[in-house]
Design a protein around this motif. Structure first.
Motif, short mmCIF file in Angstrom:
data_model
loop_
_atom_site.label_atom_id
_atom_site.label_comp_id
_atom_site.label_asym_id
_atom_site.label_seq_id
_atom_site.Cartn_x
_atom_site.Cartn_y
_atom_site.Cartn_z
N THR A 1 -15.20 -35.92 -39.79
CA THR A 1 -14.38 -35.77 -40.99
C THR A 1 -14.30 -34.29 -41.34
OG1 THR A 1 -16.30 -36.01 -42.46
CG2 THR A 1 -15.17 -38.04 -41.79
N ALA A 2 -13.82 -34.01 -42.52
CA ALA A 2 -13.72 -32.61 -42.96
C ALA A 2 -15.09 -31.95 -43.08
CB ALA A 2 -12.99 -32.53 -44.30
N ALA A 3 -16.14 -32.77 -43.13
CA ALA A 3 -17.50 -32.22 -43.22
C ALA A 3 -17.89 -31.43 -41.98
CB ALA A 3 -18.51 -33.34 -43.46
N ILE A 4 -17.15 -31.61 -40.87
CA ILE A 4 -17.46 -30.90 -39.64
C ILE A 4 -17.38 -29.38 -39.83
CG2 ILE A 4 -15.09 -30.87 -38.80
CD1 ILE A 4 -18.22 -31.45 -36.64
N LEU B 1 -21.05 -36.25 -37.98
CA LEU B 1 -20.68 -37.66 -37.93
C LEU B 1 -19.89 -38.11 -39.15
CD1 LEU B 1 -24.05 -39.07 -36.54
CD2 LEU B 1 -22.03 -38.35 -35.26
N GLY B 2 -19.97 -37.36 -40.22
CA GLY B 2 -19.26 -37.76 -41.43
C GLY B 2 -19.86 -38.99 -42.09
N GLN B 3 -21.05 -39.39 -41.67
CA GLN B 3 -21.73 -40.54 -42.24
C GLN B 3 -23.18 -40.16 -42.53
OE1 GLN B 3 -21.08 -44.30 -40.18
NE2 GLN B 3 -19.39 -43.41 -39.04
N GLY B 4 -23.91 -41.09 -43.06
CA GLY B 4 -25.29 -40.80 -43.40
C GLY B 4 -25.37 -40.13 -44.76
N HIS B 5 -26.46 -39.41 -44.99
CA HIS B 5 -26.72 -38.81 -46.29
C HIS B 5 -26.33 -37.35 -46.28
CE1 HIS B 5 -28.98 -42.31 -47.78
NE2 HIS B 5 -29.45 -42.40 -46.55
#
Length: 283
Positions: A162-165, A245-249
């Motif tokens: 996601t954009a978090a990358i 991964l755009g998932q997790g915490h």
């Protein structure tokens, strides 16, 4: 007329005067810039030596995290049933092993870099900090090779970033700074006390289990979160999983981890600079 007696003598060869550093400046940025080509040479040398006369070559950068991931997925995942934040176990573990393997290998190499280069140190002057810095940066090549496997695994499991990358380089930078900060302490100590290198494998093993590599940070009770955040690699691994991964915490208490690693880095730089003047005599 005779020769012009007013003319000066021919200029001799340039003379470089080496003086000890003074004051509170921990890095001479101008000097480092002047020796930038030497830094590049050491980085390239470390990369070539790592893969010289090896059967598998760069494949070693993939084999270690991949097979560790298989073991973790089998025992901690399918047998122990530890939570994986809703991610497939192979993805969950491999994403954490990437920054951890980089950190562990860099820390081990930085610890021995002064002793391994003692012949160079005792014969010619250059900023000694170039040696640990070159080791830290050369390890990024292995990280990049291993990261290509993660891309393939993400495509296989249908996990897309996601954009978090965009935050991933920040967490990788934090891992680099952590390895350099701790490595400066250990490299200077190892030059004086040679048994330090025997302590490092135990330290790395203990540090791994104190970081969320084989488990999720969600298992840490809330009352221990601040103390847990003092471990900078906890913030790196937790944040790296979230960014890629755009998932997790999302990374919690990241400010605590950043403050801790900056304190370690500043202390390591001061101590390394203090020992730099005597390293050539005791190494």
């Amino acid at each position: 007329m005779g020769p012009d007696m007013g003319q000066g003598k021919a200029a001799g060869p340039p003379v470089t005067v080496i003086k000890p550093t003074r004051g509170w400046r921990i890095i001479n940025w101008r000097e480092l810039w002047e020796y930038r080509e030497l830094l590049y040479f050491f980085i390239w040398r470390d990369i070539k030596v790592r893969y010289k006369q090896t059967v598998l070559g760069a494949a070693w950068a993939i084999i270690q995290p991949f097979f560790t991931m298989v073991v973790f997925s089998l025992f901690f995942g399918h047998l122990a049933r530890l939570p994986s934040d809703g991610l497939p176990y192979p993805i969950f573990y491999y994403t954490a092993l990437l920054p951890w393997m980089y950190f562990a290998n860099a820390l081990s190499s930085v610890t021995n870099t002064i002793v391994e280069n003692q012949r160079v140190i005792t014969k010619v002057y250059f900023p000694r900090i170039i040696l640990p810095v070159s080791v830290v940066f050369s390890g990024l090549v292995d990280f990049g090779i291993a990261f290509t496997v993660l891309i393939g695994m993400m495509l296989f499991y249908g996990v897309f970033p996601t954009a978090a990358i965009l935050a991933m380089p920040l967490f990788l930078l934090l891992a680099v700074v952590t390895a350099l900060g701790v490595g400066l302490w250990l490299a200077a100590l190892n030059a004086i006390y040679r048994d330090v290198r025997h302590v490092v494998p135990f330290l790395i093993q203990f540090w791994m289990f104190a970081s969320p590599v084989a488990y999720s940070s969600s298992l840490i009770p809330e009352k221990w979160r601040v103390l847990y955040g003092l471990n900078p690699m906890a913030g790196v691994i937790e944040g790296f999983r979230w960014a890629v991964l755009g998932q997790g915490h999302p990374p919690t208490l990241l400010g605590v981890s950043v403050a801790a690693v900056l304190l370690v880095l500043a202390g390591g730089l001061f101590y390394f600079r203090k020992m730099e003047g005597t390293i050539a005599d005791v190494v």
